[in-house]
Design a protein around this motif. Structure first.
Motif, short mmCIF file in Angstrom:
data_model
loop_
_atom_site.label_atom_id
_atom_site.label_comp_id
_atom_site.label_asym_id
_atom_site.label_seq_id
_atom_site.Cartn_x
_atom_site.Cartn_y
_atom_site.Cartn_z
N ASP A 117 0.80 -1.14 -0.15
CA ASP A 117 -0.16 0.02 0.01
C ASP A 117 0.85 1.20 -0.09
N ALA A 120 -0.72 6.39 -2.40
CA ALA A 120 -2.19 6.99 -1.74
C ALA A 120 -2.48 8.54 -1.33
N PRO A 121 -2.24 9.19 -2.41
CA PRO A 121 -2.67 10.85 -2.34
C PRO A 121 -4.41 11.09 -1.91
N ASN A 122 -4.49 12.10 -2.03
CA ASN A 122 -6.07 12.21 -1.62
C ASN A 122 -6.63 13.04 -2.79
N HIS A 131 3.37 12.31 0.49
CA HIS A 131 2.98 11.33 -0.72
C HIS A 131 4.44 10.82 -1.55
N HIS A 157 -3.91 3.41 -2.55
CA HIS A 157 -5.27 3.55 -1.49
C HIS A 157 -5.46 4.93 -1.69
N GLY A 159 -7.41 8.63 -1.25
CA GLY A 159 -8.35 8.80 -0.51
C GLY A 159 -9.51 9.64 -1.62
N TYR A 313 -12.27 6.43 8.38
CA TYR A 313 -10.67 5.77 7.74
C TYR A 313 -10.58 4.42 8.46
N ASP A 317 -10.05 0.68 6.32
CA ASP A 317 -8.74 0.04 6.34
C ASP A 317 -9.02 -1.26 6.92
N TYR A 335 2.42 -1.23 4.43
CA TYR A 335 1.91 -0.05 4.49
C TYR A 335 2.98 1.06 4.54
N VAL A 337 3.49 4.32 4.81
CA VAL A 337 2.55 5.47 5.48
C VAL A 337 3.34 6.17 6.40
N GLN A 341 0.84 8.06 11.42
CA GLN A 341 -0.39 7.03 11.45
C GLN A 341 -0.10 5.66 11.77
N1 ARG Z 1 -4.62 8.83 1.86
C1 ARG Z 1 -3.98 8.71 3.26
C2 ARG Z 1 -3.13 9.93 3.30
O1 ARG Z 1 -3.07 10.97 2.57
C3 ARG Z 1 -2.96 7.68 3.02
C4 ARG Z 1 -3.52 6.25 3.09
C5 ARG Z 1 -2.75 5.12 3.70
N2 ARG Z 1 -3.05 3.88 3.21
C6 ARG Z 1 -4.08 3.35 3.99
N3 ARG Z 1 -4.31 1.95 3.84
N4 ARG Z 1 -4.43 3.81 5.15
O2 ARG Z 1 -2.81 10.27 4.63
#
Ligand code: ARG
Length: 577
Positions: A117, A120-122, A131, A157, A159, A313, A317, A335, A337, A341
């Motif tokens: 994973d 994962a940008p939004n 990111h 993943h 957002g 969120y 997950d 992950y 990340v 987190q």
């Molecule tokens: N979109 C989230 C962010 O910008 C990160 C996601 C990471 N992956 C996950 N499975 N939670 O912080």
């Protein structure tokens, strides 16, 4: 295992066992005084209550004749054994390792399916440097896993779901789809988000519309979904531009956004209820995983469904874990990340484990990373103080590299220069991210990352280009030297040969700790050893033909390892620069 230090360790294991009366690790380490140092005698002596030098002597005696791998063994200090490896041994090893396509890197003993994973940008928000880190580190981990034979599923993943989409869609309607698409298409995602947010904060009617829109979205209203799709596709368009610039493996096929777990959210709640894990707290459905407390010592809830019925969120997950273990059959869930987190992921892991969705050997692994800082030591910001636009940052990297390469090699043809500048500029950004221990913050520094000296991409790329250019100047095909055997004679040839043989250790070390910076350090040492060799051992002007071929062999071997290593980091190695 091609690492000569392992060979030493294996050879001395029996001798240590004989002296110690049980298995005892010879503890073979790199050393400044020799090729390697065997340190195990100290521990054994302590256990036996004898003198470590005496133990070292006994070990040497028990080892018998090791001249096939060591040319000298010397007891030093309080009982260390300094090892010099035999040139003949290095030469034979090198020949066997270099005849292997994998350059001696072992495949994994058991192959597994890993879901990584990363990125994962939004949607409708600028990708930030966090990111960037996730994308660059994640991509390298994917390459490493695949290289040792694992099957990898890349999961981006993004957002793309949740309450903000109500206001974003209403803003899209206000603006008109075409104008909005244009703003998003040029990557002005933050502006779009900010405008929507502002209206939401000051305009009650807008706020009402936004709320109603979320309900329509969650209810699957066709028109709303189509507007939502516009937002998603314009954003992913922009993300793709960044991925393309970055030269990463991610494609649209890897997008698995939060929205794609929608149909699994209800079942998550049901299954948690059946497992008797679900509780009610302040009107919300929550789980209290064992071992998590807040500052006052009270149990910490993972919120599954909020009082208003909306999911969280964490819920998506959890759905993700189910999807990855049960549908995809992945046993390693990585992950990539940011460190903030960590608690969220730990709690998701705890709940998934308690619910039976994550059972050994399946495991979750948080590959955390620190922040990217500006020269002021604070979070990296643009000149005007807002989020740095990633596409602009990467374009600037290429521009700066174009200037640097024009200075370094003014003769290079213009279109070749632009290709090489891309490789160097992007390589520099990626390498500066990868080469520091990922858990630490690092300072984004153009000067340093684009320098041709030091632990930087341009230095490694330049070393590689130099290795390749020797062949052009010699008028020799690289492939043609591979059938000769190297003759190791000079100390620098010796050092370089050992380093080349350690590629396998370096790759596995980086993978075991999910730490690409360890591979970076190795490649930097390889390039440094090559530079020392190249400066002291004439290749084209070697004394004999045999020596010339042998040195060309070393150049080719070093280039192959360097190129393969850079490739595992997702960095290109131009043949000329
Ligand atoms: N979109 C989230 C962010 O910008 C990160 C996601 C990471 N992956 C996950 N499975 N939670 O912080």
């Amino acid at each position: 295992m091609s690492d000569p230090l392992h060979a030493v360790s294996e050879r001395f294991a029996l001798a240590f066992a004989t002296v110690a009366g049980r298995f005892a690790d010879p503890i073979v380490r790199p050393s400044d005084h020799a090729d390697a140092q065997i340190n195990g005698a100290l521990g054994v002596a302590k256990e036996l209550g004898t003198n470590p030098r005496q133990v070292a002597e006994q070990v040497l005696e028990a080892a018998g004749d090791v001249s096939d791998i060591c040319s000298s063994l010397e007891i030093a200090g309080p009982g260390f054994i300094n090892v010099t490896l035999s040139n003949q041994f290095l030469s034979t090893q090198l020949k066997s390792v270099m005849s292997d396509q994998r350059l001696g890197v072992r495949v994994a003993p058991t192959r597994i399916m890993a879901a990584v994973d990363y990125s994962a940008p939004n949607v409708a928000k600028e990708m930030h440097v966090g990111h960037l880190r996730s994308t660059v580190i994640g991509d390298s981990i994917v390459r490493l896993l695949e290289f040792v034979g694992h099957t990898v599923i890349r999961e981006n993943h993004i957002g793309d779901w949740g309450t903000p989409f109500g206001m974003l869609i209403e803003h899209l309607i206000d603006m008109g789809q075409d104008t909005a698409a244009q703003e998003l298409g040029v990557g002005d995602l933050d502006n779009f988000y900010r405008e929507a947010r502002n209206k939401f904060d000051v305009d009650d009617a807008f706020k009402e519309r936004a709320r109603a829109r979320v309900v329509l979205l969650q209810g699957g209203d066709t028109e709303t979904l189509s507007l939502w799709r516009t937002l998603v596709s314009e954003s992913t368009h922009y993300f793709n531009r960044v991925y393309q610039l970055l030269d990463v493996l991610l494609t649209d096929a890897d997008i698995k956004g939060e929205s794609s777990y929608n149909s699994l959210l209800g079942p998550v709640v049901e299954r948690l209820r059946l497992a008797k894990l679900l509780e009610t707290s302040d009107g919300a459905d929550v789980v209290f995983p064992a071992g998590f407390n807040n500052r006052d010592g009270d149990p910490l809830p993972l919120i599954i469904r909020k009082g208003d019925g909306g999911y969280n969120y964490a819920t998506s997950d959890l759905a993700c874990v189910i999807d990855r273990t049960e549908r995809l059959g992945a046993s390693l869930l990585i992950y990539v990340v940011g460190a903030p987190q960590a608690q969220h992921l730990k709690m998701v892991e705890a709940v998934a484990t308690q619910a039976g969705w994550l059972t050994p050997p399946a495991q979750m692994m948080h590959v955390a990373f620190g922040n990217v800082l500006g020269s002021d030591g604070k979070m990296l910001k643009s000149r005007v103080g807002d989020t740095v636009k990633l596409a602009a940052l990467l374009e600037e990297a290429v521009e700066r590299a174009t200037v640097a390469i024009a200075q370094k090699n003014p003769e290079m043809a213009v279109d070749e220069r632009s290709q090489v500048a891309h490789m160097i500029g992007i390589g520099a950004v990626k390498y500066s991210d990868l080469s520091t221990d990922r858990v630490k913050d690092y300072v984004f520094d153009w000067e340093r990352m684009l320098s041709f000296d030091g632990n930087t991409a341009p230095y490694l790329q330049y070393a590689h280009a130099r290795m390749c250019s020797i062949f052009r100047r010699a008028g020799v095909e690289r492939i043609s030297v591979r059938s000769v055997g190297p003759i190791i004679f000079d100390g620098r040839e010796h050092t370089l040969a050992i380093r080349i043989l350690q590629f396998d250790s370096a790759v596995w070390d980086a993978l075991d700790k999910y730490s690409p910076h360890r591979l970076c350090t190795y490649l930097f040492e390889l390039a440094t050893d090559f530079t020392a060799f190249y400066e002291h051992c004439p290749v084209l002007k070697a004394d004999t033909d045999e020596q010339r071929m042998s040195r060309l062999y070393l150049c080719d071997a070093a280039a192959r390892v360097l190129e393969c290593g850079l490739n595992l980091l997702g960095i290109r190695a131009p043949e000329q620069m």
